[in-house]
Design a protein around this motif. Structure first.
Motif, short mmCIF file in Angstrom:
data_model
loop_
_atom_site.label_atom_id
_atom_site.label_comp_id
_atom_site.label_asym_id
_atom_site.label_seq_id
_atom_site.Cartn_x
_atom_site.Cartn_y
_atom_site.Cartn_z
N LYS A 264 0.83 -1.21 0.00
CA LYS A 264 0.00 0.00 0.00
C LYS A 264 0.86 1.26 0.00
CE LYS A 264 -3.97 -2.03 2.44
NZ LYS A 264 -4.79 -1.97 3.68
N ARG A 265 1.94 1.25 0.78
CA ARG A 265 2.81 2.43 0.83
C ARG A 265 3.47 2.68 -0.52
NH1 ARG A 265 6.11 3.11 6.54
NH2 ARG A 265 4.28 3.30 7.89
N LEU A 266 3.95 1.62 -1.15
CA LEU A 266 4.58 1.79 -2.45
C LEU A 266 3.57 2.22 -3.50
CD1 LEU A 266 6.96 -1.30 -2.40
CD2 LEU A 266 7.64 1.10 -2.33
N ALA A 267 2.35 1.69 -3.42
CA ALA A 267 1.31 2.09 -4.37
C ALA A 267 1.01 3.58 -4.24
CB ALA A 267 0.06 1.25 -4.15
N ALA A 268 0.98 4.07 -3.01
CA ALA A 268 0.69 5.49 -2.80
C ALA A 268 1.83 6.37 -3.30
CB ALA A 268 0.43 5.75 -1.32
N ARG A 269 3.05 5.90 -3.19
CA ARG A 269 4.21 6.72 -3.54
C ARG A 269 4.60 6.58 -5.01
NH1 ARG A 269 7.34 4.93 0.17
NH2 ARG A 269 8.88 3.70 -0.97
N ILE A 270 4.48 5.36 -5.56
CA ILE A 270 4.96 5.10 -6.92
C ILE A 270 3.81 4.98 -7.91
CG2 ILE A 270 6.18 3.40 -8.35
CD1 ILE A 270 7.86 2.71 -5.89
N GLY A 271 2.76 4.31 -7.48
CA GLY A 271 1.62 4.03 -8.34
C GLY A 271 1.08 2.66 -8.01
N PRO A 272 -0.19 2.40 -8.31
CA PRO A 272 -0.80 1.12 -7.92
C PRO A 272 -0.17 -0.09 -8.59
CG PRO A 272 -2.27 2.38 -9.34
CD PRO A 272 -1.16 3.29 -8.99
N LEU A 273 0.44 0.10 -9.76
CA LEU A 273 1.12 -0.98 -10.46
C LEU A 273 2.53 -0.52 -10.82
CD1 LEU A 273 -1.62 -2.19 -12.98
CD2 LEU A 273 -1.08 -3.18 -10.76
N GLY A 274 3.46 -1.47 -10.90
CA GLY A 274 4.79 -1.15 -11.39
C GLY A 274 5.88 -1.08 -10.35
N PHE A 275 5.55 -1.10 -9.06
CA PHE A 275 6.63 -1.20 -8.08
C PHE A 275 7.14 -2.63 -8.07
CE2 PHE A 275 2.68 -1.49 -5.56
CZ PHE A 275 2.85 -2.71 -4.92
N LEU A 276 8.36 -2.83 -7.57
CA LEU A 276 9.05 -4.11 -7.67
C LEU A 276 9.08 -4.82 -6.34
CD1 LEU A 276 12.12 -2.93 -9.78
CD2 LEU A 276 9.92 -3.79 -10.62
#
Length: 291
Positions: A264-276
């Motif tokens: 959830k944190r990465l989705a908020a910072r990077i985007g809902p898709l595409g974090f690794l």
């Protein structure tokens, strides 16, 4: 069914190391698996275990890629294991692995292993005899192998965590995929009783079942977690928490929550898709400090 939320976490805190602790007393994790096809899988699992608070990390993988893994993860001791012609762990890997078990508190077995790994031959010697307080997390190909070793796994008195996704659960329980989709809570509880283990049935929502304990449900960390290596990270978090002294159910629950909230944190910072997947472990220390 109980929701896995802040109230549950507050009621089930993780054990904290004393100020004068050392790396051995903080917990020793051995992660075994990988292959020549996915040589970096254990990097994800191992880093997740350390980020979850384990003090000492050991990685065991196929001999031909072991030195490269050692360079990639300088915090870890590295052991080479026999491989088969497909580049997966070989038949003799389980017996070799048994020689390292006295050096760890928790074994995470299976991340990065595929269908051509001889799972039963590897897993059978590892679970043949319970070893004191040793706890285990079984993932990937080792979940399929567990289906034939229910009696041996049952004898470990609840110190084993199984982390199947729905397809692996169908193989573990010998049932159709449709049954998993229709009754995930029921099948998770049935598997927990059959294996006397904590079962983490992963999916858009995750179910955590343990014999004699209430069923837990986590609603999910979002679609971004459906990416390669994400499950390897979850296995490492759970293993790291168990090595610190958390009971298997608590470690599984905290692991699922940390994994989902990191997503959830990465989705908020990077985007809902595409974090690794390799970005997930870095979120864990902050979440542990401020759940």
């Amino acid at each position: 069914m109980t929701p896995l939320d802040a109230d549950w976490l507050a009621a089930h805190p993780l054990p904290e190391p004393p100020e004068d602790t050392d790396k051995n007393s903080r917990g020793r994790v051995l992660v075994a698996g990988g292959s020549e096809i996915v040589p970096g899988a254990l990097r994800l699992t191992g880093e997740a275990a350390l980020r979850a608070g384990a003090g000492k990390l050991q990685l065991a993988t196929v001999e031909r890629v072991a030195p490269h893994l050692g360079v990639l993860v300088p915090e870890a001791a590295i052991f080479g294991l026999p491989a088969n012609d497909a580049g997966e762990l070989g038949d003799a890997a389980g017996e070799r692995l048994c020689g390292y078990l006295d050096r760890c508190d928790t074994l995470v077995l299976g991340p990065g292993t595929g269908a051509e790994a001889p799972g039963t031959a590897i897993l059978a010697p590892v679970v043949a005899e319970p070893r004191g307080a040793l706890s285990l997390v079984l993932d990937a190909a080792m979940i399929h192998a567990a289906a034939d070793l229910a009696t041996a796994i049952h004898a470990h008195q609840g110190r084993i965590v199984l982390t199947p996704h729905p397809g692996e659960m169908a193989g573990l329980m010998g049932c159709e995929d449709m049954r998993i989709a229709q009754d995930p809570a029921g099948i998770a509880q049935e598997a927990a009783r059959r294996f006397n283990a904590t079962v983490v049935l992963k999916g858009p929502e995750t179910w955590i079942a343990c014999p004699g304990e209430g069923l837990l449900r986590y609603p999910g960390g979002g679609p971004g977690l459906a990416t390669g290596g994400s499950g390897d990270v979850l296995a490492g978090i759970i293993g790291g928490l168990m090595s610190r002294g958390a009971e298997p159910r608590a470690a599984a629950a905290w692991g699922v929550w940390l994994h989902g909230e990191a997503g959830k944190r990465l989705a908020a910072r990077i985007g809902p898709l595409g974090f690794l997947a390799r970005e997930l472990p870095g979120e864990i220390p902050g979440l542990l400090a401020h759940p």
